[in-house]
Design an enzyme around this catalytic site. Structure first.
Site, short mmCIF file in Angstrom:
data_model
loop_
_atom_site.label_atom_id
_atom_site.label_comp_id
_atom_site.label_asym_id
_atom_site.label_seq_id
_atom_site.Cartn_x
_atom_site.Cartn_y
_atom_site.Cartn_z
N GLY A 47 16.64 19.59 1.76
CA GLY A 47 15.55 19.77 0.80
C GLY A 47 16.18 19.74 -0.56
O GLY A 47 16.88 18.80 -0.90
N GLU A 48 16.01 20.81 -1.31
CA GLU A 48 16.65 20.90 -2.62
C GLU A 48 17.29 22.28 -2.69
O GLU A 48 16.59 23.30 -2.66
CB GLU A 48 15.61 20.69 -3.72
N ILE A 104 20.32 11.36 2.08
CA ILE A 104 19.34 11.40 0.99
C ILE A 104 19.89 12.29 -0.13
O ILE A 104 20.01 13.51 0.06
CB ILE A 104 17.98 11.96 1.48
N ARG A 105 20.24 11.70 -1.24
CA ARG A 105 20.87 12.46 -2.34
C ARG A 105 21.89 13.42 -1.74
O ARG A 105 21.91 14.61 -2.02
CB ARG A 105 19.81 13.20 -3.18
N CYS A 108 22.49 18.85 4.84
CA CYS A 108 22.27 18.43 3.45
C CYS A 108 22.17 19.65 2.53
O CYS A 108 23.16 20.33 2.33
CB CYS A 108 21.08 17.49 3.39
N GLU A 121 17.87 15.02 11.68
CA GLU A 121 16.60 15.36 12.34
C GLU A 121 15.56 14.26 12.18
O GLU A 121 14.52 14.30 12.83
CB GLU A 121 16.06 16.69 11.77
N HIS A 180 20.90 13.88 7.14
CA HIS A 180 19.74 14.43 7.88
C HIS A 180 19.81 13.91 9.31
O HIS A 180 19.51 12.75 9.55
CB HIS A 180 18.44 13.97 7.24
N1 GLN Z 1 20.65 16.84 -3.47
C1 GLN Z 1 20.06 17.96 -2.81
C2 GLN Z 1 20.64 19.26 -3.33
O1 GLN Z 1 21.49 19.27 -4.14
C3 GLN Z 1 20.22 17.88 -1.31
C4 GLN Z 1 19.45 16.72 -0.77
C5 GLN Z 1 18.95 16.88 0.62
O2 GLN Z 1 18.94 17.97 1.19
N2 GLN Z 1 18.48 15.80 1.15
O3 GLN Z 1 20.23 20.30 -2.92
#
Ligand code: GLN
Length: 186
Positions: A47-48, A134-135, A79, A172, A170
């Site tokens: 997530g973030e 993803i990022r 992540c 999942e 990820h």
């Molecule tokens: N870039 C996100 C962070 O710094 C992590 C990205 C993700 O969980 N897909 O939290």
């Protein structure tokens, strides 16, 4: 039946719950620290991480998760979840649990435009695993007790330290529960 939780404050928790169910364990969504009680393991989804940290201020999550780990609770961090587990977080620095002896660089593979999907060779799973980045963060330094389970080129992307399993991608999303099964057998 073993009981696993998925931290359901933010991010991709529903897919983790589905993968854990497919791995054959009981699953519940965890929204409060008290719900860690009685669980064998917890998945912390992507997530973030900064948003997750913000949401975690509402309750004593750091104490609760460290106590959960200390009593032998397993933790899978993917992540943003891996970022949260690290000993040190850089670019930018932020608070973390320190349950994985690693330095993690946020967005280490680039920004959103650099998200990608690839197949990783994961000997512990007996073959290839579809991985969506993803990022994604990057493991920058791993302590001697950290085992590398998969690399992307030279980069470690899946690591294990005792009951802690952490992926910068990820696992999942691709509908494959083998990594979650490994986590529950770890
Ligand atoms: N870039 C996100 C962070 O710094 C992590 C990205 C993700 O969980 N897909 O939290």
């Amino acid at each position: 039946m073993s009981a696993y939780g998925v931290l359901a404050l933010q991010g991709d928790f529903a897919s983790h719950a589905e993968a854990l169910r497919a791995a054959g364990v009981g699953v519940r969504e965890v929204r409060h620290v008290a719900q860690l009680s009685g669980l064998d393991g917890l998945a912390i989804p992507g997530g973030e991480s900064s948003t997750l940290l913000h949401l975690m201020q509402a309750e004593p999550w750091f104490d609760g998760l460290r106590a959960f780990h200390a009593r032998g609770g397993r933790i899978l961090g993917t992540c943003a979840g891996a970022i949260l587990l690290a000993r040190e977080v850089v670019s930018p620095a932020q608070e973390s649990l320190g349950l994985l002896d690693a330095t993690v660089e946020r967005n280490g593979f680039g920004r959103q435009a650099d998200s990608f999907e690839t197949a990783l060779d994961v000997p512990a799973l007996g073959g290839r695993l579809e991985a969506v980045f993803i990022r994604a963060p990057r493991f920058r330094a791993l302590g001697p007790g950290v085992e590398v389970l998969a690399r992307l080129g030279d980069e470690p992307v899946l690591v294990r330290q005792g009951g802690v399993l952490a992926a910068t991608f990820h696992p999942e999303i691709a509908g494959d529960a083998r990594l979650h099964a490994l986590f529950t057998r770890n």
